[in-house]
Design a protein around this motif. Sequence first.
Motif, short mmCIF file in Angstrom:
data_model
loop_
_atom_site.label_atom_id
_atom_site.label_comp_id
_atom_site.label_asym_id
_atom_site.label_seq_id
_atom_site.Cartn_x
_atom_site.Cartn_y
_atom_site.Cartn_z
N LYS A 589 -1.71 -17.15 33.82
CA LYS A 589 -2.12 -17.71 32.54
C LYS A 589 -3.29 -18.67 32.76
O LYS A 589 -3.44 -19.27 33.84
CB LYS A 589 -0.96 -18.44 31.87
N ILE A 595 3.01 -23.23 28.60
CA ILE A 595 4.24 -22.47 28.39
C ILE A 595 5.41 -23.37 28.79
O ILE A 595 5.50 -23.82 29.93
CB ILE A 595 4.25 -21.18 29.22
N SER A 596 6.28 -23.60 27.85
CA SER A 596 7.40 -24.52 28.11
C SER A 596 8.66 -23.79 28.56
O SER A 596 9.49 -24.36 29.27
CB SER A 596 7.71 -25.33 26.85
N GLU A 597 8.81 -22.54 28.15
CA GLU A 597 10.08 -21.85 28.41
C GLU A 597 9.85 -20.35 28.46
O GLU A 597 8.96 -19.80 27.79
CB GLU A 597 11.08 -22.19 27.30
N ILE A 598 10.67 -19.69 29.27
CA ILE A 598 10.65 -18.23 29.37
C ILE A 598 12.04 -17.70 29.05
O ILE A 598 13.04 -18.18 29.59
CB ILE A 598 10.23 -17.77 30.78
N TYR A 613 9.08 -22.63 32.66
CA TYR A 613 7.95 -21.81 33.09
C TYR A 613 7.87 -21.76 34.62
O TYR A 613 8.03 -22.76 35.31
CB TYR A 613 6.62 -22.35 32.55
N THR A 614 7.62 -20.57 35.14
CA THR A 614 7.37 -20.36 36.55
C THR A 614 6.34 -19.26 36.68
O THR A 614 6.22 -18.39 35.78
CB THR A 614 8.67 -19.97 37.28
N SER A 615 5.58 -19.25 37.74
CA SER A 615 4.52 -18.24 37.91
C SER A 615 5.03 -16.95 38.54
O SER A 615 4.28 -15.98 38.64
CB SER A 615 3.39 -18.81 38.77
N PHE A 631 7.54 -15.83 25.99
CA PHE A 631 6.95 -17.08 26.48
C PHE A 631 6.75 -18.04 25.30
O PHE A 631 6.02 -17.72 24.34
CB PHE A 631 5.59 -16.80 27.14
N THR A 633 5.09 -21.06 23.70
CA THR A 633 3.89 -21.89 23.85
C THR A 633 3.83 -22.85 22.67
O THR A 633 4.56 -22.70 21.67
CB THR A 633 2.62 -21.03 23.88
#
Length: 645
Positions: A589, A595-598, A613-615, A631, A633
Amino acid sequence: MKLRLLLLLGLYTTLSFSQDYNETLDAIRESEAKSALNHMMQRSNLNTGNYDLKYHRLELDIDPSVAFITGDITSYFEAKSDMTTVTFDLTSNMVVSQVLQRGNILAFTQNADDELVITLPVTQNTGVLDSLTVSYSGNPISSGFGSFEQTQHNGDPVIWTLSEPYGAKAWWPCKQDLIDKIDSIDVFMTTPQFNPSNEEYISVSNGLEQSQIINGTDKTTHFKHRYPIPAYLIAIAATNYEVYSHTVPNNGNPFDIVNYVYPESLANAQAGTPITVDIMNIYTNLFEEYPYADEKYGHAQFGWGGGMEHTTVSFMGSFGRNLVAHELAHQWFGNKITCGSWKDIWLNEGFATYLSGITIENLDGNDAFTTWKQQRNNSITSQTSGSVYLTDADTTSVSRIFSGRLSYNKGSMVLHMLRKKLGDAPFFQALQTYLASSQHAYDYAKTEDFINIVETSSAEDLTEFFDDWLYNQGYPSYTINWNQPITNQVSITIAQTQSHPSVSFFEAPVPVRLVGTLGETLNLVLDNTTNQQNFLESVGFEVQSILFDPESDLISRNNSVVLGVDDLEIANSLLVYPNPTSDVLFIDKPSSLDISEIKIFNPLGQLVNQLPYTSTLDTSIWTSGLFFIKFQTKDGVITKTVLKK
């Protein structure tokens, strides 16, 4: 056509099944392309165009332990113009000893162009039916894929043929014209009664076995086939086969599936071939009765690692389900109705590929079928260009004709999208009408013939559909922007980009699934005819997310679902890869996107994971199939679709 592959037999999961099918399709495409490569420059002989074949009687003497054939071929033909000579295709190494017409010996010559030219005693006038018998012998030259092969299996002799598309002339005098199908044939095969191990020789050919007659140490087996057939689909085989049958009920008119297999393969074959009855029932119920039900269907094992859909008896290198389904499908689409030119190859291969998918749908269920469709789409959209229908220039390229991505996969998915556009009942009715057409049944059809029949049957103008998906190139990418302004209504706007300039906009029914905060679901199909089209849909629950094309019914790629984000650039800037994935999924990204949460959802909209969020995401514990990653945002929610292999 031929499938050069060795199929896996044990399929225990949706993933393993779909992987097996992908490997199968690659082998199908590769083998068919190689077969055509051997013969692409061998066009139909213009010197055989002055007569119409009506009948062949093939009286053949072979010994499976010797690479040699002796035969008498009686041919009935009707003059299309006044004739003084008749020409057959026959390779020059085969020796013709005599040509008779009603007991009279006729003059003939053989030339380096693989022609047998026979001088008629009097002019045969237009419209007159006559016959003659050619006596010949020789050791046929293999075309490279086994036009006539004498070899061994487990130490036992075997002879088999595979003539597709221009190998028949290597082992018998014929007319290798795909358009002039022979109305009917009789095949008499004389072999020694027993092989060197004192095991009985069993002969195989097209049509229904009529008799086995013992004459001293020899045996003559007679087969009769009473349907139009081109030369390349006539086949023979003989070895110490084990023979067993399955019965197809066929609505009270049963017929046999006769299996001829090597003794050492009997247990494996008996485990694999019973599924043929189930697949036959699927095709019969959806399309029409098996076209040759008053004769037989069968499998004959042969010494090539694939298969060939000879009319009424497919020659098989193995007995996996995908190979069985593909060869059986060709009995309708390829044998009963044959594509009229290389440009129309999808009428054979796209249809056979789709029928294999339909087999998965009916035997394994919708989840497996969804995975199959997703994998077709991944292949189709791996490049941004390419049409199903070939140009004239395309027909000079074997790899283009037998493109797995276009002729097979895209052809099959165009059929599936046509099905979704018309609905199941109109779609299958159109295909039934196509197969029953008096103009094309047991003959040939081109793409425009198929389209005309579908349009007439469905009473729909499908010009735009076929222009976009069949004749032109590429695929669409969608961005679904949605919000819920009031409790009982959802607003959905569909934006589209195209991968190739030949299509300005892909009109298509767009399927979406609304998922509620309490697990409720609502499936919608939006008739998307313009870009940035808005839909206001009634809904009886609070919508948590929208899933785009949850069952992979639409050819597309790089799709996004956005909640309240009007800037499409933001949605498209978020990338997840590799897709499909088998292990680690990477998230890329821009730094400006927060991005706060997935949240990760399965196709039913069930939440399977929620994390900050993690990559990277570890997908190794995910089951196979489609997943939707949401995601969160500051501008709204962006949803991406991921296929877990």
